[in-house]
Motif scaffolding. Structure first.
Motif, PDB file in Angstrom:
ATOM      1  N   ALA A   1       0.825  -1.208   0.000  1.00  0.00           N
ATOM      2  CA  ALA A   1       0.000   0.000   0.000  1.00  0.00           C
ATOM      3  C   ALA A   1       0.856   1.253   0.000  1.00  0.00           C
ATOM      4  N   GLU A   2       0.366   2.269  -0.690  1.00  0.00           N
ATOM      5  CA  GLU A   2       0.961   3.596  -0.624  1.00  0.00           C
ATOM      6  C   GLU A   2      -0.143   4.611  -0.394  1.00  0.00           C
ATOM      7  N   ALA A   3       0.187   5.686   0.323  1.00  0.00           N
ATOM      8  CA  ALA A   3      -0.812   6.691   0.683  1.00  0.00           C
ATOM      9  C   ALA A   3      -0.563   7.982  -0.073  1.00  0.00           C
ATOM     10  N   GLN A   4      -1.651   8.655  -0.402  1.00  0.00           N
ATOM     11  CA  GLN A   4      -1.534   9.929  -1.108  1.00  0.00           C
ATOM     12  C   GLN A   4      -2.737  10.806  -0.821  1.00  0.00           C
ATOM     13  N   GLY A   5      -2.536  12.104  -0.900  1.00  0.00           N
ATOM     14  CA  GLY A   5      -3.649  13.028  -0.897  1.00  0.00           C
ATOM     15  C   GLY A   5      -4.138  13.224  -2.326  1.00  0.00           C
ATOM     16  N   TYR A   6      -5.386  13.614  -2.461  1.00  0.00           N
ATOM     17  CA  TYR A   6      -5.936  13.815  -3.804  1.00  0.00           C
ATOM     18  C   TYR A   6      -6.877  15.007  -3.763  1.00  0.00           C
ATOM     19  N   PRO A   7      -6.652  16.008  -4.598  1.00  0.00           N
ATOM     20  CA  PRO A   7      -7.473  17.226  -4.555  1.00  0.00           C
ATOM     21  C   PRO A   7      -8.830  17.027  -5.228  1.00  0.00           C
ATOM     22  N   THR A   8      -9.843  17.673  -4.688  1.00  0.00           N
ATOM     23  CA  THR A   8     -11.166  17.595  -5.313  1.00  0.00           C
ATOM     24  C   THR A   8     -11.279  18.541  -6.500  1.00  0.00           C
ATOM     25  N   ASP A   9     -10.470  19.609  -6.502  1.00  0.00           N
ATOM     26  CA  ASP A   9     -10.583  20.633  -7.551  1.00  0.00           C
ATOM     27  C   ASP A   9     -12.018  21.142  -7.679  1.00  0.00           C
ATOM     28  N   GLY A  10     -12.677  21.296  -6.523  1.00  0.00           N
ATOM     29  CA  GLY A  10     -14.039  21.810  -6.505  1.00  0.00           C
ATOM     30  C   GLY A  10     -15.113  20.769  -6.727  1.00  0.00           C
ATOM     31  N   GLN A  11     -14.723  19.516  -6.949  1.00  0.00           N
ATOM     32  CA  GLN A  11     -15.707  18.459  -7.171  1.00  0.00           C
ATOM     33  C   GLN A  11     -16.188  17.893  -5.840  1.00  0.00           C
ATOM     34  N   ASP A  12     -17.291  17.140  -5.911  1.00  0.00           N
ATOM     35  CA  ASP A  12     -17.749  16.360  -4.779  1.00  0.00           C
ATOM     36  C   ASP A  12     -16.667  15.339  -4.422  1.00  0.00           C
ATOM     37  N   GLU A  13     -16.551  14.985  -3.146  1.00  0.00           N
ATOM     38  CA  GLU A  13     -15.529  14.025  -2.717  1.00  0.00           C
ATOM     39  C   GLU A  13     -15.699  12.680  -3.419  1.00  0.00           C
ATOM     40  N   GLY A  14     -16.942  12.234  -3.572  1.00  0.00           N
ATOM     41  CA  GLY A  14     -17.177  10.984  -4.275  1.00  0.00           C
ATOM     42  C   GLY A  14     -16.770  11.073  -5.731  1.00  0.00           C
ATOM     43  N   GLN A  15     -17.037  12.209  -6.343  1.00  0.00           N
ATOM     44  CA  GLN A  15     -16.638  12.421  -7.737  1.00  0.00           C
ATOM     45  C   GLN A  15     -15.120  12.397  -7.865  1.00  0.00           C
ATOM     46  N   ALA A  16     -14.429  13.014  -6.904  1.00  0.00           N
ATOM     47  CA  ALA A  16     -12.968  13.025  -6.934  1.00  0.00           C
ATOM     48  C   ALA A  16     -12.409  11.615  -6.777  1.00  0.00           C
ATOM     49  N   LEU A  17     -13.025  10.815  -5.917  1.00  0.00           N
ATOM     50  CA  LEU A  17     -12.558   9.445  -5.711  1.00  0.00           C
ATOM     51  C   LEU A  17     -12.726   8.611  -6.977  1.00  0.00           C
ATOM     52  N   LEU A  18     -13.850   8.766  -7.658  1.00  0.00           N
ATOM     53  CA  LEU A  18     -14.058   8.049  -8.914  1.00  0.00           C
ATOM     54  C   LEU A  18     -13.106   8.553  -9.998  1.00  0.00           C
ATOM     55  N   ARG A  19     -12.815   9.850  -9.984  1.00  0.00           N
ATOM     56  CA  ARG A  19     -11.867  10.391 -10.957  1.00  0.00           C
ATOM     57  C   ARG A  19     -10.485   9.809 -10.738  1.00  0.00           C
ATOM     58  N   CYS A  20     -10.109   9.652  -9.480  1.00  0.00           N
ATOM     59  CA  CYS A  20      -8.824   9.040  -9.157  1.00  0.00           C
ATOM     60  C   CYS A  20      -8.782   7.598  -9.658  1.00  0.00           C
ATOM     61  N   ALA A  21      -9.883   6.872  -9.487  1.00  0.00           N
ATOM     62  CA  ALA A  21      -9.950   5.500  -9.975  1.00  0.00           C
ATOM     63  C   ALA A  21      -9.829   5.454 -11.491  1.00  0.00           C
ATOM     64  N   ASP A  22     -10.460   6.414 -12.161  1.00  0.00           N
ATOM     65  CA  ASP A  22     -10.342   6.485 -13.623  1.00  0.00           C
ATOM     66  C   ASP A  22      -8.911   6.787 -14.041  1.00  0.00           C
ATOM     67  N   ASP A  23      -8.264   7.706 -13.336  1.00  0.00           N
ATOM     68  CA  ASP A  23      -6.895   8.101 -13.680  1.00  0.00           C
ATOM     69  C   ASP A  23      -5.914   6.945 -13.538  1.00  0.00           C
ATOM     70  N   THR A  24      -6.123   6.109 -12.532  1.00  0.00           N
ATOM     71  CA  THR A  24      -5.177   5.031 -12.243  1.00  0.00           C
ATOM     72  C   THR A  24      -5.587   3.701 -12.861  1.00  0.00           C
ATOM     73  N   GLY A  25      -6.841   3.612 -13.347  1.00  0.00           N
ATOM     74  CA  GLY A  25      -7.326   2.354 -13.894  1.00  0.00           C
ATOM     75  C   GLY A  25      -7.617   1.315 -12.835  1.00  0.00           C
ATOM     76  N   ALA A  26      -7.910   1.743 -11.610  1.00  0.00           N
ATOM     77  CA  ALA A  26      -8.174   0.814 -10.515  1.00  0.00           C
ATOM     78  C   ALA A  26      -9.375  -0.076 -10.833  1.00  0.00           C
ATOM     79  N   GLY A  27      -9.291  -1.342 -10.427  1.00  0.00           N
ATOM     80  CA  GLY A  27     -10.363  -2.286 -10.706  1.00  0.00           C
ATOM     81  C   GLY A  27     -11.386  -2.398  -9.603  1.00  0.00           C
ATOM     82  N   LEU A  28     -11.142  -1.731  -8.462  1.00  0.00           N
ATOM     83  CA  LEU A  28     -12.075  -1.775  -7.336  1.00  0.00           C
ATOM     84  C   LEU A  28     -11.832  -0.554  -6.466  1.00  0.00           C
ATOM     85  N   VAL A  29     -12.919   0.033  -5.984  1.00  0.00           N
ATOM     86  CA  VAL A  29     -12.855   1.138  -5.027  1.00  0.00           C
ATOM     87  C   VAL A  29     -13.431   0.643  -3.709  1.00  0.00           C
ATOM     88  N   VAL A  30     -12.741   0.945  -2.617  1.00  0.00           N
ATOM     89  CA  VAL A  30     -13.197   0.580  -1.273  1.00  0.00           C
ATOM     90  C   VAL A  30     -13.496   1.866  -0.517  1.00  0.00           C
TER      91      VAL A  30
END
Length: 280
Positions: A218-247
């Motif tokens: 595991a590695e930890a990181q902060g991720y900016p919302t850039d004005g988006q909803d927190e859930g939207q930012a989390l899904l955007r991060c998953a899209d950016d990294t190609g993650a296969g599962l969000v927890v």
């Protein structure tokens, strides 16, 4: 800790292929027994209105699920036998018209539940708040598949939404059997700069350290919302990294018979583009 029993709810008939595929993928990865559950609800009885003497009876859902029962059972059992996975299939003729009630009763004895988000365009099917009821009341981790798209579960990379809260902690450790199988786990704290206690420290590093003792990469990181909803930012991060599962933790409460979710949870449930494991 490991998953020994996975319950997959098969009543979202339009997503049968994806539900069965997800159950197969999870069982192959964990060695768990898979229980398929299909509920035939009772008829829905509405009280009389106006001058009518008799209550109104709606049999559409019951008829729909009766007509599809054999096909669902066959698809589930053929897939399990093909993969040589330990399994059983439960067909429940319910006394209640609410499918979630039966899924909850059975699901509380499983290690993990797999369900599909409901399609808002479907007329006949599970109740609209089915997923909300299961997440809020099961007391078990729930993997929710999106209602469209392939919905394939991949453990190459998993994103864990983290903010140090109770629900996030519950989700992270409920997901531990999958995190241990993942090639990479990314612990994501959305907008950590808004939390004064994190100044001078790496957001999520303490969780990464604990997970490392379980063998989780595991590695930890902060991720900016850039004005988006927190859930939207989390899904955007998953899209950016190609993650296969969000927890992530499911934040919400019940108000009488209605479930009220927090903004991030509500956004993810309505806009998810990949499987999400939620715990409450």
């Amino acid at each position: 800790m490991s998953y020994k029993t996975i319950l997959v709810s098969l009543n979202e008939v339009g997503r049968l292929e994806q539900l069965v595929a997800a159950a197969v993928s999870l069982a192959r990865g964990t060695g768990a027994h898979v229980s398929g559950l299909y509920v035939i609800p009772s008829v829905q009885v509405y009280p009389s209105v106006g001058f009518e003497a008799a209550p109104q009876v709606f049999e559409g859902n019951r008829t729909f699920f009766k007509d599809n029962a054999a096909r669902v059972k066959q698809a589930f059992e053929e897939a399990m036998r093909r993969e040589a996975l330990p399994h059983d299939f439960h067909l429940l003729d319910a006394r209640s018209p609410v499918i979630a009630e039966e899924v909850l009763a059975v699901g509380r004895c499983a290690d993990l539940l797999v369900v599909s988000a409901t399609n808002p365009d479907e007329i006949t099917g599970v109740e609209r708040d089915f997923v909300e009821q299961v997440i809020m009341s099961a007391g078990r981790p729930v993997i929710v598949l999106p209602y469209q798209g392939s919905a394939a579960i991949s453990l190459d990379e998993i994103i864990v939404g983290w903010n140090g809260g109770r629900e996030a902690a519950r989700a992270a450790f409920d997901a531990l059997p999958l995190l241990k199988k993942a090639r990479k786990v990314r612990i994501v704290w959305v907008d950590p700069q808004k939390e004064p206690s994190l100044r001078g420290s790496a957001a999520g590093a303490d969780l990464a350290e604990t997970l490392a003792r379980h063998g989780v990469k595991a590695e930890a990181q902060g991720y900016p919302t850039d004005g988006q909803d927190e859930g939207q930012a989390l899904l955007r991060c998953a899209d950016d990294t190609g993650a296969g599962l969000v927890v992530m933790g499911a934040y919400g409460h019940s108000r009488l018979a209605e479930f009220i979710f927090g903004g991030a949870t509500r956004f993810v449930l309505t806009r998810m583009s990949r499987p999400v494991l939620m715990s409450h």
